[in-house]
Write a protein that holds these residues in place. Structure first.
Motif, short mmCIF file in Angstrom:
data_model
loop_
_atom_site.label_atom_id
_atom_site.label_comp_id
_atom_site.label_asym_id
_atom_site.label_seq_id
_atom_site.Cartn_x
_atom_site.Cartn_y
_atom_site.Cartn_z
N LEU A 136 53.43 54.74 62.84
CA LEU A 136 53.61 54.75 61.11
C LEU A 136 52.94 55.73 60.75
CD1 LEU A 136 54.94 53.45 58.82
CD2 LEU A 136 53.20 52.06 58.66
N ALA A 137 51.60 55.92 60.97
CA ALA A 137 50.96 56.94 59.96
C ALA A 137 50.88 58.66 60.49
CB ALA A 137 49.03 57.36 60.27
N ASN A 138 51.79 58.53 61.70
CA ASN A 138 52.36 60.19 62.15
C ASN A 138 53.54 60.44 61.45
OD1 ASN A 138 50.20 60.96 63.69
ND2 ASN A 138 50.68 59.99 65.44
N ARG A 139 54.68 59.60 61.87
CA ARG A 139 56.06 59.70 61.56
C ARG A 139 56.61 59.28 59.96
NH1 ARG A 139 57.62 55.55 66.55
NH2 ARG A 139 57.32 57.11 67.99
N GLN A 140 55.78 58.24 59.31
CA GLN A 140 55.78 57.98 57.70
C GLN A 140 54.54 58.49 56.65
OE1 GLN A 140 58.92 58.02 56.75
NE2 GLN A 140 60.48 57.96 58.22
N PRO A 141 53.82 59.49 57.24
CA PRO A 141 52.80 59.17 55.97
C PRO A 141 52.60 58.95 54.92
CG PRO A 141 53.03 61.42 56.36
CD PRO A 141 54.32 60.61 57.34
N ALA A 142 53.44 59.26 53.84
CA ALA A 142 53.39 58.35 52.48
C ALA A 142 53.93 56.57 52.84
CB ALA A 142 54.32 59.05 51.93
N VAL A 143 54.36 55.99 53.55
CA VAL A 143 54.12 54.10 53.54
C VAL A 143 52.78 54.23 54.38
CG1 VAL A 143 55.28 52.94 54.87
CG2 VAL A 143 56.94 54.98 53.87
N ALA A 144 52.19 55.07 54.73
CA ALA A 144 50.87 54.44 55.49
C ALA A 144 49.82 53.84 54.58
CB ALA A 144 50.94 55.09 56.97
N LEU A 145 50.13 55.76 53.63
CA LEU A 145 48.43 55.92 52.97
C LEU A 145 49.43 54.73 51.69
CD1 LEU A 145 46.31 57.66 51.37
CD2 LEU A 145 48.40 58.95 50.58
N GLU A 146 50.20 53.74 51.20
CA GLU A 146 49.95 53.62 50.64
C GLU A 146 49.82 52.03 50.66
OE1 GLU A 146 50.97 51.35 46.81
OE2 GLU A 146 51.23 53.61 47.39
N LEU A 147 50.35 51.89 52.28
CA LEU A 147 49.87 50.74 52.68
C LEU A 147 48.45 50.90 52.58
CD1 LEU A 147 50.92 48.04 54.65
CD2 LEU A 147 50.32 49.22 57.15
N ALA B 37 52.83 49.56 46.21
CA ALA B 37 53.89 50.29 45.50
C ALA B 37 55.46 50.70 46.26
CB ALA B 37 53.85 50.89 44.15
N PHE B 38 55.61 50.11 47.28
CA PHE B 38 56.83 50.10 48.06
C PHE B 38 58.57 50.49 47.00
CE2 PHE B 38 53.99 48.82 51.95
CZ PHE B 38 53.84 50.34 52.49
N SER B 39 58.73 51.63 47.63
CA SER B 39 60.59 51.38 47.37
C SER B 39 61.58 50.97 48.05
CB SER B 39 60.84 52.25 47.83
OG SER B 39 60.85 53.25 48.80
N GLN B 40 62.71 49.76 47.96
CA GLN B 40 62.99 49.72 49.46
C GLN B 40 64.23 49.60 50.46
OE1 GLN B 40 66.74 48.05 47.95
NE2 GLN B 40 66.09 46.59 46.16
N ALA B 41 63.46 50.86 50.16
CA ALA B 41 63.37 52.23 51.58
C ALA B 41 61.90 51.73 52.23
CB ALA B 41 64.11 53.21 50.98
N GLN B 42 61.39 52.46 51.92
CA GLN B 42 59.50 51.92 52.56
C GLN B 42 59.55 50.78 52.73
OE1 GLN B 42 57.87 53.78 48.86
NE2 GLN B 42 57.11 55.13 50.26
N TRP B 43 60.03 49.45 52.47
CA TRP B 43 59.91 48.21 52.97
C TRP B 43 60.52 47.93 54.35
CZ3 TRP B 43 56.86 44.91 52.72
CH2 TRP B 43 55.45 44.76 50.92
N ASP B 44 61.81 48.78 53.92
CA ASP B 44 62.79 49.19 55.27
C ASP B 44 62.03 50.00 56.63
OD1 ASP B 44 64.60 47.39 54.73
OD2 ASP B 44 66.20 49.15 53.59
N ILE B 45 61.40 51.20 56.13
CA ILE B 45 60.20 51.65 57.05
C ILE B 45 59.13 50.41 58.00
CG2 ILE B 45 58.77 53.50 57.32
CD1 ILE B 45 61.05 55.10 55.30
N LEU B 46 58.53 50.10 56.65
CA LEU B 46 57.50 49.10 56.57
C LEU B 46 57.91 48.67 58.28
CD1 LEU B 46 54.36 48.68 57.53
CD2 LEU B 46 54.61 47.65 55.16
N GLY B 47 58.83 47.88 57.20
CA GLY B 47 59.55 46.76 58.55
C GLY B 47 59.58 46.94 59.79
N ALA B 48 59.77 48.28 60.36
CA ALA B 48 60.80 48.88 61.45
C ALA B 48 58.55 48.66 62.06
CB ALA B 48 61.19 50.12 61.42
N TYR B 49 58.26 48.89 62.33
CA TYR B 49 56.16 48.59 63.27
C TYR B 49 56.38 47.37 63.04
CZ TYR B 49 57.14 53.41 62.04
OH TYR B 49 57.84 54.94 62.60
N LEU B 50 56.44 46.52 62.09
CA LEU B 50 55.94 45.16 62.49
C LEU B 50 56.56 43.58 62.96
CD1 LEU B 50 55.55 44.37 57.70
CD2 LEU B 50 54.44 45.48 59.37
#
Length: 155
Positions: free
Chosen positions: A122-133, A24-37
């Motif tokens: 990702l978990a250190n810098r964006q814990p909410a994104v890492a948790l949802e992932l 359940a990612f927002s567009q901004a969260q997809w962009d955040i994740l994309g930077a780590y892929l």
């Protein structure tokens, strides 16, 4: 949304399989994740995961199909075909055990790679994104484990 992962997001949104990866990612969260892929283009027959290797990398399938199979005393047995929008590598990601199967591109494919080091960042810098992932990956495993024929396909 970042144009780099736009096709991956579309594939994930269109995946209606029983074991769909559906964070359940927002567009901004997809962009955040994309930077780590990291994208990886694979020709037909290229091995993505080798059974028995010690590796915790996750892969998200943007295009093409991947065959999951095990090699045992009785030869090779196909466990699953994974299509766009699916994830592979989730078993070893959580268990830290050796890979339980081989994964090979059935035709040309594009996957996105998330290494354990990048996940830790990702978990250190964006814990909410890492948790949802993590929750979305857990859902994939739970669904695959409930489906007896697919249970052994958790890689």
């Amino acid at each position: 949304m970042s144009s780099a992962i736009q096709e991956l997001c579309r594939a994930i949104a269109q995946n209606t399989s029983y074991d769909a990866f559906a964070p359940a990612f927002s567009q901004a969260q997809w962009d955040i994740l994309g930077a780590y892929l990291q994208p990886l283009d694979m020709p037909a027959g290229q091995v993505l995961i080798n059974q028995g290797t010690q590796d915790r990398t996750l892969f998200f399938i943007e295009s093409g199909a991947l065959s999951v199979h095990v090699v045992g005393e009785e030869g090779q047995m196909q466990l699953a075909i994974l299509n766009p929008g699916s994830v592979v590598g989730e078993g070893a990601f959580f268990s830290r055990l050796p890979r339980s199967a081989n994964v090979v591109a059935t035709g040309s494919a594009r996957v996105w790679r998330l290494s354990p080091i990048r996940f830790a960042e990702l978990a250190n810098r964006q814990p909410a994104v890492a948790l949802e992932l993590t929750l979305a990956l857990g859902s994939v495993i739970a669904r695959r484990m409930v489906n007896k024929p697919k249970r052994v396909a958790v890689t």
